[in-house]
Structures are given as structure tokens and as C-alpha cells.
Scaffold this active site. Sequence first.
Site, mmCIF file in Angstrom:
data_model
loop_
_atom_site.group_PDB
_atom_site.id
_atom_site.type_symbol
_atom_site.label_atom_id
_atom_site.label_comp_id
_atom_site.label_asym_id
_atom_site.label_seq_id
_atom_site.Cartn_x
_atom_site.Cartn_y
_atom_site.Cartn_z
ATOM 1 N N LYS A 53 67.125 -0.307 65.435
ATOM 2 C CA LYS A 53 67.198 0.207 63.950
ATOM 3 C C LYS A 53 66.180 0.690 64.070
ATOM 4 C CE LYS A 53 72.193 -0.204 63.544
ATOM 5 N NZ LYS A 53 73.437 -0.992 63.397
ATOM 6 N N GLN A 97 73.988 -4.966 58.105
ATOM 7 C CA GLN A 97 74.888 -4.962 59.403
ATOM 8 C C GLN A 97 76.198 -5.173 59.077
ATOM 9 O OE1 GLN A 97 73.453 -3.222 62.322
ATOM 10 N NE2 GLN A 97 75.817 -4.315 63.417
ATOM 11 N N ASP A 120 76.106 4.198 55.793
ATOM 12 C CA ASP A 120 76.914 3.984 57.398
ATOM 13 C C ASP A 120 78.141 5.039 56.733
ATOM 14 O OD1 ASP A 120 76.172 2.254 59.392
ATOM 15 O OD2 ASP A 120 76.499 0.537 57.633
HETATM 16 N N1 GUN Z 1 78.524 -3.188 63.433
HETATM 17 C C1 GUN Z 1 78.903 -1.948 64.106
HETATM 18 N N2 GUN Z 1 78.821 -0.537 64.518
HETATM 19 C C2 GUN Z 1 78.323 -0.889 62.956
HETATM 20 C C3 GUN Z 1 77.903 0.301 62.382
HETATM 21 O O1 GUN Z 1 77.949 1.971 62.241
HETATM 22 N N3 GUN Z 1 77.041 -0.301 60.792
HETATM 23 C C4 GUN Z 1 76.942 -1.390 60.497
HETATM 24 N N4 GUN Z 1 76.758 -1.818 59.637
HETATM 25 N N5 GUN Z 1 77.114 -2.105 61.117
HETATM 26 C C5 GUN Z 1 78.322 -1.518 62.724
#
Ligand code: GUN
Length: 293
Positions: A53, A97, A120
Amino acid sequence: MGDVIDGKAFAAGLRATVGGQVAALTAAGGHRPGLAVVLVGADPASQVYVRHKVEATREAGMESFRTDLPAETSEADLLALIARLNADDAVDGILVQLPLPPQIDADKVLLAIDPAKDVDGFHPINVGRLNAGMPALAPCTPTGCMMLLKDRLGDLSGLRALVLGRSNIVGKPMAALLLQANCTVTIAHSRTRDLAEECRRADILVAAVGKPRMVRGGWIKPGATVIDVGVNRIPTDDGKTRLVGDVAFDEAVQVAGAITPVPGGVGPMTIAVLLHNTLVASCRRHGVDLPAA
Ligand code: GUN
């Protein structure tokens, strides 16, 4: 044989588009979008996701702010960090995350993120806006699935869609997005009776349950479009591991009209949409139009 949908190529195109839009914004003297990513603990898979990311954010010409906190971080300390990021004008998007360590209530954390910076799309305000058909930041993975579906099928109106899985991250928002696109939507899950029969009625099948190769070729309506969100690591005969989806690809590709592979299907779309959401959040916060793609 069905077509194999190249999510990697589509995602690369989207990332390039976002990069161009960021360049246009900053060339005109506008604000450079910034994304803050927070990782608590050292889960190996989460570390890989967060690194990707951060790299993708920089590649698109955006500011990247990364905070790594120890696994024993208190909920209060994480909430204090989020309050600082909410108040920081350089930060347009905040991503914490998941999963979080057990001493931290993830719901409390998601509620603390400014909905305008919730790239998100997990804050209940954005969940509500999405379900009410209002402009919202929508979760990245289902948004990426919709982009692949619309690219393949054009207008989705009237198609029967089956979403397998009811998570807040994928299943539920996926169903909301398909409904918004005028599909006839069914959500199936572990208690659904005769899952195979439900699947066989679907023109669009989205599998997001985390069960390796659960959807068999015989469950698929001939010509259907199959989107496989599963990412499952399974052991192989030679003692190594490999990634497989929730769909038995080798069987399904014989029946489907088109199908996403694992890896190289939905996975790469998630980060590309995250960048797109960050750009959208930045433009909304600064009251400027999204530059043309
Ligand atoms: N962990 C697994 N998928 C995601 C996601 O789309 N966003 C976040 N913040 N954590 C995750």
C-alpha cells in the site's frame, strides 16, 4: 473455456489513471493527496499488504504516512493517533490495517476515523450512506469487483447475482453495490440450504468465504461471470504452499463465461481502488472536482 479476467492489468491501468489525476491536481497548484496507513503488531501477511500500500501510494505521486505500533499498543494510544490523523490536514485517507490485536476493539477504532477520511469505507456512516444510495466511500475490494464486472458485462441491470459470504469487508458491501447496479441479489452463507443450487441460478457469482476451492465447476451456470475474492494458502505435494481462491478454478473455467484467477484477479484491484478512494476523499475534502481520467 471461459475468459480469464486480468485483474492485474486492469489494476495497473487504474493506478496509472489515478497517478495522472494526482499529477494534474498538483500541476494546477492543488493539494497533494495523502494516505496514512497504521499497522499494529507484526502479522507477516499484514506487513506485506501495508508495504504494498505504501509503495503504490508513492508510485501514484501521493504522500504516504506510515505508522507502525507494537502489538501491545493500548486502545487509548491507537485512538489518540487516529485523533491526530483526523486533525492533520495533510492526511486525506486513514487506513488501519485489520485484524487488530485482541486488546483493541476494532469497532471503536473504525468509529473514531473521520468518515470523510475513511478510505476503507468501514465507518457506519459510510456503510449507511452506501446502503441508502448516497455518495459514499465504499470498501475497496467490492468496489474493485464491481469495476471488473462492469468492464466485462457493461450494464448489470436485471442480472441474478449471488454473493457467497456476508463479511462487513466484502460480502455485505458487495451485495449493496450489486443492488445499486440493479442486480437481483442473493447473499448466501454457511447456513444457506442447497448452496450449489443457489449458485447455479446466478449470472454473477462472487465468492468471498475463505474456503479453498469450495465452489465446484458443477455449481456454476454455463456462461456466468465468476469473481473469486478468496485468498487461501494451501500446502502442495512438494512441501511448499500455493495460493488458491474459493473457487476450483480449473473446473470453473470450463463452465464460466469469464472468471478471475487467484492470484492476479481481484487482489491487485484492492490497492488500486484504495488509491482511487484516497484521491476522491482528497478532492471532496478540498472542494475540488475530480480531474478527468
Ligand atoms: N485486512 C484485510 N483486508 C483489509 C482491508 O480491506 N482494509 C483493512 N484496513 N484491513 C484489511
